[in-house]
Design an enzyme around this catalytic site. Structure first.
Site, PDB file in Angstrom:
ATOM      1  N   GLY A  80      46.820  25.455  25.811  1.00  0.00           N
ATOM      2  CA  GLY A  80      46.454  24.162  25.252  1.00  0.00           C
ATOM      3  C   GLY A  80      45.258  23.512  25.906  1.00  0.00           C
ATOM      4  O   GLY A  80      44.951  22.342  25.631  1.00  0.00           O
ATOM      5  N   LYS A  81      44.542  24.236  26.746  1.00  0.00           N
ATOM      6  CA  LYS A  81      43.411  23.659  27.481  1.00  0.00           C
ATOM      7  C   LYS A  81      42.337  23.115  26.550  1.00  0.00           C
ATOM      8  O   LYS A  81      41.883  21.963  26.705  1.00  0.00           O
ATOM      9  CB  LYS A  81      42.788  24.726  28.401  1.00  0.00           C
ATOM     10  N   SER A 113      40.298  30.700  34.340  1.00  0.00           N
ATOM     11  CA  SER A 113      40.085  30.770  35.803  1.00  0.00           C
ATOM     12  C   SER A 113      41.362  31.174  36.528  1.00  0.00           C
ATOM     13  O   SER A 113      41.979  30.361  37.208  1.00  0.00           O
ATOM     14  CB  SER A 113      39.567  29.433  36.339  1.00  0.00           C
ATOM     15  N   LYS A 125      41.700  70.890  76.318  1.00  0.00           N
ATOM     16  CA  LYS A 125      42.467  72.120  76.080  1.00  0.00           C
ATOM     17  C   LYS A 125      41.595  73.373  76.050  1.00  0.00           C
ATOM     18  O   LYS A 125      41.890  74.343  75.344  1.00  0.00           O
ATOM     19  CB  LYS A 125      43.286  72.004  74.796  1.00  0.00           C
TER      20      LYS A 125
END
Length: 470
Positions: A316-317, A385, A12
């Site tokens: 409860g892990k 995790s 242009k």
């Protein structure tokens, strides 16, 4: 990206009365940017696509420009010669048939002939070429871009992704690389998370161990950063699970590029280019000892393994892990519990609860569990995790039969009502912004080996686990 030749058309110019001053001003800004990007050859052409000036025919309105037209530059472009010296062939597959075994790939640079002595990286095994097989039959030799199958004598240990060179050449095999990385995923880069690195036919677990800096694409400034967001570029250090034979991108576009893939979604999350092969990765070798996992486990008359308990806080892990270890102890099985809270009081004491730090928490825990399994123990991991990719990274460290992922599935309402550590109450007050299940997502396991109902009696869940272990 290693691009050395750029053609820039400033269009242009007719709208600016074909002003040389306007063109020179824009060209000066482009030159600054190209120097910063280390682009050695930049061709800048003033043109008017509407009037056809300097597109195909030289412009009569811009007699101040004496350079080539756009079509002349494009047609005169010559691809850059291969930068690597000598022959390279990356093994794409192992071809097997009755009384036949060969390695298949495409020749890059140089040539190869029957009788040549070659070397296979990263293992550095040597062999001679006894046959070169192609679709047109046996060949005496092959040059660049030829797709061939090599029969080696002797049949050395070679795998998909390995690189073959001439025997007198040397490639630094390493598991540490400095690379420029473009992040493509909506979720940001996470340190210590395991991704899959793919380069050509090579596919291997890898992680970003360090983000040196982030690059401001507008100014070229190197900015301090802790992560990379979508479309951001950074200089990173990458560690792979085993040694590779990658080359700097400046030497080889074929063997210096890679992508990173998310292990959980299989989506491409980043594209990278190797900048430097870090030699410290090649200075470390695995030391073999006569007494191994099998002997240590045999002394205890048991099979080592990992039972990985994942779930929300309060699911409860730890309670299940404690009771399970007691039962195993009574049965004479040597076991050990790696509890998330206990580890954070020692080896993981320096970690917080951001996504990146949780990934590192899982990585360290899984490495400790691996050492314990190697010692012949049965390891029970009780760890929130929360992310699938991190859990899969942990699984990848073990043999298939050694790792059992157990999801303790307990509704969050039950976990909140139990709240043995008072964490949910603190989270409700805003004291714990990264509380899993509230302020931070918990990704439900996609393919757990076992799902326990955390609302059942502990004894019932332990009995279920014993059936899996024994």
């Amino acid at each position: 990206m290693g691009i050395q030749n750029v053609i820039i058309a400033i269009n242009k110019l007719d709208a600016m009365d074909y002003s040389q001053a306007v063109f020179d001003s824009i060209a000066a800004q482009i030159s600054i940017a190209s120097n910063r990007l280390k682009i050695s050859n930049t061709t800048i052409i003033p043109l008017s696509a509407l009037a056809g000036d300097n597109v195909v025919i030289r412009s009569q309105s811009m007699d101040w420009y004496t350079g080539p037209t756009l079509i002349e530059v494009i047609q005169g472009w010559v691809p850059r010669e291969h930068l690597i010296q000598g022959m390279r062939l990356q093994i794409q597959s192992i071809s097997r048939a009755e009384n036949f075994r060969g390695v298949t790939g495409t020749v890059h640079g140089g040539s190869i002939n029957v009788g040549d002595e070659i070397k296979v990286f990263p293992g550095s095994a040597t062999a001679k070429i006894s046959r070169i097989v192609s679709l047109d039959g046996d060949l005496e030799g092959a040059k660049g871009s030829a797709a061939i199958t090599l029969v080696l004598d002797p049949e050395v240990d070679a795998a998909r992704g390995d690189i073959i060179t001439m025997a007198d050449e040397e490639i630094v095999s390493s598991d540490r690389y400095l690379a420029n990385l473009v992040w493509l995923d909506e979720k940001p880069l996470i340190h210590s998370r395991s991704y899959i690195l793919i380069s050509g036919s090579t596919s291997i677990p890898a992680m970003v161990t360090k983000l040196r800096h982030k690059l401001d694409v507008n100014s070229g400034e190197e900015l301090s950063a802790s992560t990379l967001a979508m479309n951001e570029i950074g200089s990173v250090e990458i560690a792979t699970d085993s040694a590779l034979a990658l080359l700097p991108y400046s030497q080889s576009r074929e063997f210096g590029n890679f992508i990173l893939v998310d292990r959980g979604t299989n989506q491409t999350v980043a594209a990278g280019m190797v900048e430097i092969v870090l030699r410290r990765g090649s200075n470390i070798t695995h030391q073999h000892y006569d007494i191994g996992k099998t002997e240590r486990a045999g002394m205890k008359s048991q099979k080592p393994g990992v039972l990985w308990l994942t779930g929300l806080s309060g699911s409860g892990k730890s309670t299940i892990a404690n009771e399970l270890e007691r039962k195993l102890f009574d049965l004479g099985i040597h076991s050990y519990v790696l509890d998330g809270d206990n580890l954070r009081q020692g080896i993981n004491k320096d970690l917080g609860f951001t996504t990146q730090e949780r990934a590192e928490n899982v990585r360290r825990t899984s490495e400790v569990a691996k050492l314990m399994v190697d010692a012949g123990l049965y390891v029970i991991v009780a760890l929130v995790s929360p992310f699938e990719g991190d859990r899969e990274q942990a699984r990848s460290l073990f043999e298939e039969h050694e790792f059992t992922q157990v999801w303790v599935d307990t509704p969050i309402e039950i976990c909140q009502s139990r709240d043995p550590k008072g964490l949910y109450k603190k989270a409700a007050k805003g004291d714990i912004p990264n509380m899993t299940g509230l302020g931070q997502e918990y990704e439900n396991p996609v393919h757990p080996d076992l799902i326990l109902d955390g609302t059942l009696p502990v004894a019932e869940n332990v009995t279920t686990l014993l059936k899996v272990i024994l």
